[in-house]
Design an enzyme around this catalytic site. Structure first.
Site, PDB file in Angstrom:
ATOM      1  N   ASP A   1       0.880  -1.271  -0.037  1.00 27.37           N
ATOM      2  CA  ASP A   1      -0.091   0.067  -0.270  1.00 27.37           C
ATOM      3  C   ASP A   1       0.943   1.121   0.018  1.00 27.37           C
ATOM      4  OD1 ASP A   1      -3.467   0.697   1.533  1.00 27.37           O
ATOM      5  OD2 ASP A   1      -2.216   1.812   0.127  1.00 27.37           O
TER       6      ASP A   1
HETATM    7  C1  GLC Z   1      -4.339   4.399  -0.561  1.00 23.81           C
HETATM    8  C2  GLC Z   1      -5.015   3.253  -0.092  1.00 23.81           C
HETATM    9  C3  GLC Z   1      -5.327   1.988  -1.136  1.00 23.81           C
HETATM   10  C4  GLC Z   1      -5.042   2.760  -2.257  1.00 23.81           C
HETATM   11  C5  GLC Z   1      -3.592   3.257  -2.666  1.00 23.81           C
HETATM   12  C6  GLC Z   1      -3.581   3.963  -4.079  1.00 23.81           C
HETATM   13  O1  GLC Z   1      -3.694   4.980   0.686  1.00 23.81           O
HETATM   14  O2  GLC Z   1      -4.740   2.549   1.230  1.00 23.81           O
HETATM   15  O3  GLC Z   1      -6.314   1.368  -0.989  1.00 23.81           O
HETATM   16  O4  GLC Z   1      -5.390   1.542  -3.470  1.00 23.81           O
HETATM   17  O5  GLC Z   1      -3.369   4.127  -1.502  1.00 23.81           O
HETATM   18  O6  GLC Z   1      -4.343   5.224  -3.833  1.00 23.81           O
END
Ligand code: GLC
Length: 752
Positions: free
Chosen positions: A287
Site C-alpha cells: 500500500d
Molecule cells: C491508499 C489506499 C489504497 C489505495 C492506494 C493508492 O492509501 O490505502 O487502498 O489503493 O493508497 O491510492
C-alpha cells in the site's frame, strides 16, 4: 478460446502453471518470454521494475519523487499509479518502450472503487442490493471505462471485513459477513478481469488490504490490529481466499501491523498463507509507502532493513515510497536478500505485464478513438441508477407514508436538508471517485434529489418546495426559519441528511456515528410533532439517529448513490422501484455498542432481555442493534412457511436440504433476499449464534409463492481451530431461514 478456458488461464497465472492454451498467451509461452527477458536484465533494471511511482493524484502522505519521465528513462519505474491525464500516459509509455534499454512497458494502476468515469453507488451500498450479477456488471462497466482511459489495473476489490463503522473505509467493502463478503469479492474480480486480462476492456483486480485492516483499534484508520488466528481465519481471510481463487491477478498489503508484524513484511500472511497454503503466485503490491512505514512501525531499522524484510516476506512491488530504490540493492549487497528473491518478484511483475498484453502492444489501452467511443455511455448511467435504487434500504415506513401516492393524503411536499440539492464536495459519492479528479470535477453530472424529485412529483400532481438548509457538513445553522416555514406549509416533509461525500473513505474515521446535532434539529422540524415525514440518509456507513428512529415515520437509507442519486431516490420514493435492500452491516443504537455484529458468540452469560443482571449487557442500553444485519423492508410483505428438511440428520459427505415457501402477501410486486443461517450448538470451541451460509434474491408478484431450497454440506458446517484447521464437529445444529438475521424460521438437524 472459451470463456471458461480463458478464465482458468487467468487463474493459472496466479496459481501454479497448469495446462497450456493457445500458443500466444499460454502460461508456458509467457514464462519462457519472462525468463528470456529476465536473463538480460541488470540488477538496477530488475529493482526498477519493482518501483511504482505516483502520477498526477496523491492519495496519501507526502512522498518525495524526482521527475517522472526522467525516472522512467533511467529504468527506475515499473508502474505508475493514480495518473488521470490520458495524453501523459501515452508519453510515459513511449518513453518506457522507446527510450529504455529493454523497452519494458509500464503498467498503470488506479483506484477504481465504485465506477471510474460513471460513478456507481459506493461498494457498501452495492452490497445492500444483494445482487451479485449487478455487482459484477457494474465492475464490468468500470473496467471498460478505466481500460479505455489507459488504466490496466484496478486497486480493487477492497474485501476487508469490519465490525467497526467508525472506520471510514467501511464504505469500500461488503460489510460484516465473511460468507457474503466472499461472494461479493468473487463477483468483483470476475467483473474487473472478465474472460481475458489481455483484452482492452478488462483490468487486473487487486484484493486488498491483506490483511486485517478492518479491525483497526477504535475504528481509527491505520491503527493497530491484534486478533486471534481464529478471527483471522474465520472472519478476515475468507474473502481474500475467495478473491485469490476467483483469479485476482494481484493483492495489496495492508498498512497495519497484524499481531505486531506490519502486513507488508508479514511472512505468515504473504508467504505461509497466500502463497503457501493457497498456492497463489500473483503480484503483491504494497500500500502507499507501506514498505517504508515499517520503519515508522518500529519493525525495521531503515530502508535497507525494510526492503529486505518486505521482499523476504513475499511482497513484490513498492508503491509510492521509493523504499526499494533506496534500500533493496544494499540489502542484496549485504546478503540480506538473494538474487533469487529479487528475480522471483520481478518474474511475477513481468508475468503480470505479459498477461495484460502490454508486451504484445504497449499502447493497447491507450487508443484515443476507443476512449472517445467508450467513456460515459448513457447505458452506464442506467446501470448505476438501477443499482442505486436496488441498494436503498427501507428501515421504517409507519403508516405507509411511502411510496408517495398522488391519490394519497399528501399534496404539498417540502424537501429540506443539506443533501436536498447539494452541488460539489463529492456529495452523493465519496472521496474514492478519483477518475473524476480529486476535488474539482464536473458536478453537473450528479443528479441531486431536488433535480429529479421536483419535476417527477409535480408531474404526478404534487406541489413541491425545496429548502436547502444546513449546507455546511455540521449543520449548525442558527436560523432554521426557512425550513420551519416550509415544513409548516407542507403535508409531508422529506429531510435529506447524512454525510458529506468528500468525508467518506480513507483517513475519514469518526469517533461518533451520531448525526450532526443540527441535522437532528432539522428532523424534529420535519416531523413537526409526528406529522408525516421521511428521513433520507446519504451515508457511507451505519449512523446513529435515536430521535429519528423513534419519531420519524419513514426512514430510507440511500447510502452514497453516485451520479444517479436523485433519479434512483425518485424511483424508490414514488414506488417505481419497490425497495429490496437489506443491511450488509449492523446499525447499532449507539457508538458505545461497537463492536456489534450479528455472528457473535453466545458468551457464558447471554442477556435475554435488557436489564437482566449478572448477564452480558449494559446498564444504559439494550444489547440489540437499531437495525440488524440482513434487515430491510419492502412496500409489500412476505410470509415464510416452516422449514422443511430432507432429513433430520446427515452423515459426513451428505447434503442437507432446507426448504421454505415464501409468499408475497401484499398488493405490489417485490423482491426478497431469503437468507439461510446455521448455528453449531456444541463444538470443540464456542461457535457464533448465527452464521450466514446462503442467500437467494427472489422476485414475487402479489400473491405469488416460491419455494427456496438451501443445500448445506459438511464444508458449510466446518470451522477453523488451531488444532485441526477446518473441520465439522458431529452434533446438533440449527438452521434458520428468513428475511433478516433476526426474523427467521428455525429447524434442528444433526451431523452424524
Ligand atoms: C491508499 C489506499 C489504497 C489505495 C492506494 C493508492 O492509501 O490505502 O487502498 O489503493 O493508497 O491510492
Amino acid at each position: 478460446m472459451k470463456n471458461t478456458a480463458i478464465r482458468s488461464l487467468i487463474i493459472a497465472f496466479c496459481f501454479l502453471p497448469l495446462t497450456a492454451f493457445s500458443q500466444k498467451t499460454s502460461v508456458q509461452n509467457i514464462d519462457r518470454r519472462v525468463e528470456e527477458l529476465l536473463a538480460k536484465m541488470t540488477v538496477d533494471e530488475k529493482i526498477g521494475q519493482l518501483n511504482q511511482v505516483v502520477g498526477d493524484i496523491s492519495t496519501g502522505t507526502d512522498v518525495k519523487q524526482d521527475n517522472l519521465l526522467n525516472q522512467i528513462r533511467a529504468g527506475k519505474v515499473g508502474s505508475v499509479l493514480s495518473h488521470t491525464n490520458f495524453e501523459n500516459k501515452i508519453v510515459m509509455q513511449r518513453v518506457a518502450v522507446k527510450e529504455t534499454r529493454l523497452g519494458i512497458p509500464i503498467v498503470f494502476g488506479f483506484d477504481v472503487i465504485h465506477g471510474y468515469k460513471t460513478i456507481f453507488p459506493i461498494p457498501l451500498a452495492q452490497a445492500a442490493g444483494w445482487n451479485l450479477a449487478a455487482i459484477e456488471a457494474g465492475e464490468r462497466i468500470a473496467a471498460t471505462e478505466a481500460a479505455a482511459d489507459g488504466q490496466n489495473w484496478a486497486f480493487a476489490p477492497m474485501v476487508d471485513i469490519t465490525h467497526d463503522p467508525r472506520w471510514g473505509r467501511v464504505m469500500e467493502g461488503a460489510g460484516e459477513d465473511p460468507y457474503y463478503g466472499s461472494r461479493v469479492a468473487e463477483a468483483r474480480v470476475r467483473g474487473f478481469q472478465g474472460a481475458d486480462l489481455s483484452l482492452p476492456n478488462t483490468v487486473a483486480a487487486c484484493a486488498k488490504h491483506f490483511a486485517g485492516y478492518g479491525f483497526v483499534e477504535g475504528g481509527r484508520d491505520y491503527n493497530t490490529v491484534d486478533m486471534s488466528e481464529q478471527r483471522l481465519r474465520e472472519t478476515v481471510l475468507p474473502p481474500f481466499e475467495a478473491a485469490a481463487r476467483a483469479g485476482s491477478a494481484t493483492f495489496m498489503n495492508a498498512f497495519n501491523t497484524l499481531n505486531g508484524v506490519p502486513a507488508s513484511m508479514n511472512k505468515h500472511l504473504v508467504t505461509d498463507i497466500l502463497r503457501g497454503e493457497w498456492g497463489w503466485n500473483g503480484l503483491v503490491v504494497s500500500d502507499w509507502d507501506s514498505f517504508g512505514e515499517t520503519v515508522e512501525h518500529g519493525a525495521a531499522e531503515d530502508d535497507t532493513d525494510a526492503s529486505a524484510k518486505c521482499l523476504a516476506a513475499g511482497s513484490d512491488m513498492d508503491m509510492a515510497g521509493g523504499t526499494f530504490q533506496l534500500g533493496l540493492k544494499k540489502a542484496l549487497e549485504q546478503g540480506r536478500v538473494t538474487q533469487q528473491q529479487i528475480d522471483e518478484a520481478v518474474r511475477r511483475t513481468l508475468r503480470f505485464k505479459f498477461s495484460l498484453g502490454l508486451f504484445d502492444d504497449p499502447f493497447r489501452y491507450l487508443d484515443p478513438k476507443r476512449r472517445e467511443q467508450t467513456l460515459e455511455k448513457p447505458e452506464y448511467r442506467q446501470a448505476a441508477r438501477a443499482m442505486a435504487a436496488e441498494s436503498m434500504v427501507l428501515l421504517k415506513n409507519d403508516g405507509g407514508v411511502l411510496p408517495l401516492d398522488p391519490a394519497g393524503p399528501f399534496k404539498k411536499i417540502a424537501l429540506i436538508g443539506p443533501y436536498a440539492n447539494s452541488i460539489g464536495n463529492k456529495d452523493y459519492m465519496s472521496f474514492w471517485t478519483l477518475g473524476l479528479g480529486m476535488r474539482d470535477y464536473d458536478s453537473t453530472k450528479v443528479v441531486t434529489p431536488a433535480m429529479a424529485l421536483k419535476p417527477a412529483l409535480e408531474k404526478l400532481g404534487f406541489e413541491v418546495t425545496i429548502t436547502e438548509i444546513c449546507l455546511d457538513a455540521n449543520c449548525d445553522e442558527k436560523d432554521y426559519s426557512a425550513a420551519l416555514n416550509a415544513a409548516r406549509a407542507a403535508d409531508l416533509v422529506i429531510a435529506c441528511v447524512g454525510e458529506r461525500g468528500y468525508d467518506c473513505g480513507e483517513s475519514r474515521s469518526v469517533n461518533t456515528l451520531e448525526l450532526p446535532r443540527g441535522q437532528e434539529r432539522l428532523l424534529q422540524i420535519a416531523a413537526r410533532g409526528n406529522k408525516p415525514a421521511v428521513m433520507v440518509l446519504f451515508n457511507s456507513r451505519p449512523l446513529v439517529f435515536p430521535w429519528a428512529m423513534e419519531n420519524v415515520p419513514a426512514i430510507l437509507v440511500a447510502w452514497q448513490p453516485g451520479f444517479e442519486a436523485g433519479n434512483a431516490l425518485t424511483d424508490v420514493l414514488t414506488g417505481k422501484v419497490n425497495p429490496s435492500g437489506k443491511l450488509p452491516i449492523t446499525f447499532p443504537r449507539s457508538t458505545g455498542q461497537i463492536p456489534m455484529y450479528y455472528n457473535h458468540l453466545s458468551t457464558g452469560r447471554p442477556q435475554a432481555q435488557f436489564g437482566e443482571m449478572w448477564k452480558s449487557g449494559y446498564l444504559d442500553m439494550p444489547n440489540t442493534p437499531a437495525y440488524p444485519f440482513g434487515f430491510g423492508l419492502s412496500y409489500t410483505t412476505f410470509s415464510y412457511s416452516d422449514i422443511k428438511l430432507n432429513k433430520a440428520a446427515i452423515n459426513k459427505g451428505e447434503t442437507l436440504e432446507a426448504s421454505v415457501t415464501v409468499t408475497n402477501t401484499g398488493n405490489v410486486a417485490g423482491a426478497e433476499v431469503v437468507q439461510c443461517y446455521i448455528r453449531d450448538l456444541f463444538a470443540d470451541i464456542s461457535r457464533p449464534v448465527k452464521e450466514l451460509k446462503g442467500f437467494e434474491k427472489i422476485k414475487l408478484a402479489p400473491g405469488e409463492s416460491r419455494t427456496v431450497t438451501f443445500k448445506l454440506t459438511e464444508k458449510d458446517l466446518s470451522y477453523w481451530n488451531d488444532q485441526t484447521k477446518f473441520k465439522a464437529d458431529p452434533g446438533k445444529f440449527k438452521v434458520f431461514v428468513g428475511g433478516s438475521s433476526v426474523d427467521v424460521k428455525v429447524a434442528d438437524f444433526e451431523l452424524k
